[in-house]
Design a protein around this motif. Structure first.
Motif: not given
Length: 159
Positions: A77-78, A87-91, A107-115, A122-130
């Protein structure tokens, strides 16, 4: 247990599970890597809310079994710019990880959810690896904890 009771068990008192766009109790934009990977007190809360440790452990076993598919759905999706699907997947990922006690992953998912909520994939993509690394660590700790230590895996329905 009614469906509203189950929904309440899913979110009441679970870090990061309530709405609001950021990990509960942390300032907007906080980095949560100092959180433990697994907080068994959160899992014990789920056991208490469900009033049945076996159901809670089945949920944890399903969390482990579904991890790869959940992460791949989010990644797809990202990478394809599909905000509603992301959004559905991260929730789903945030709520389920919080329920099993995976507080760092939630917590990481919450950060990604904000993006994602801001439409900024674009800002969410780097969090995928983490997220992937933290998800694997969460699964490993669940397997080593009392939650899944003596659990026998379900047979693979495809094989």
């Amino acid at each position: 247990m009614s469906s509203s009771d189950f929904r309440e068990a899913n979110v009441e008192g679970v870090p990061g599970a309530a709405g609001g766009g950021h990990f509960a109790g942390l300032p907007h934009g906080s980095h949560v890597s100092a959180d433990p990977i697994l907080d068994l007190a959160e899992f014990q809360l789920l056991e208490d809310q469900l009033d049945n440790p076996r159901i809670a452990r089945d949920f944890a076993r399903d969390f482990v079994r579904l991890w790869e598919a959940r992460h791949q759905t989010l990644r797809t999706a990202v990478e394809h710019g599909d905000v509603p699907a992301a959004l559905d997947a991260i929730l789903s990922l945030r709520t389920s990880s919080a329920m099993v006690g995976g507080v760092r992953l939630a917590g990481l998912a919450g950060r990604m959810e904000e993006h994602i909520n801001n439409g900024d994939l674009v800002q969410a993509r780097p969090l995928l690896h983490e997220l992937a690394e933290c998800g694997e660590s969460t699964i490993q700790e669940l397997k080593e904890s009392y939650v899944l230590r003596n659990s026998t895996p379900e047979p693979d329905p495809t094989g």
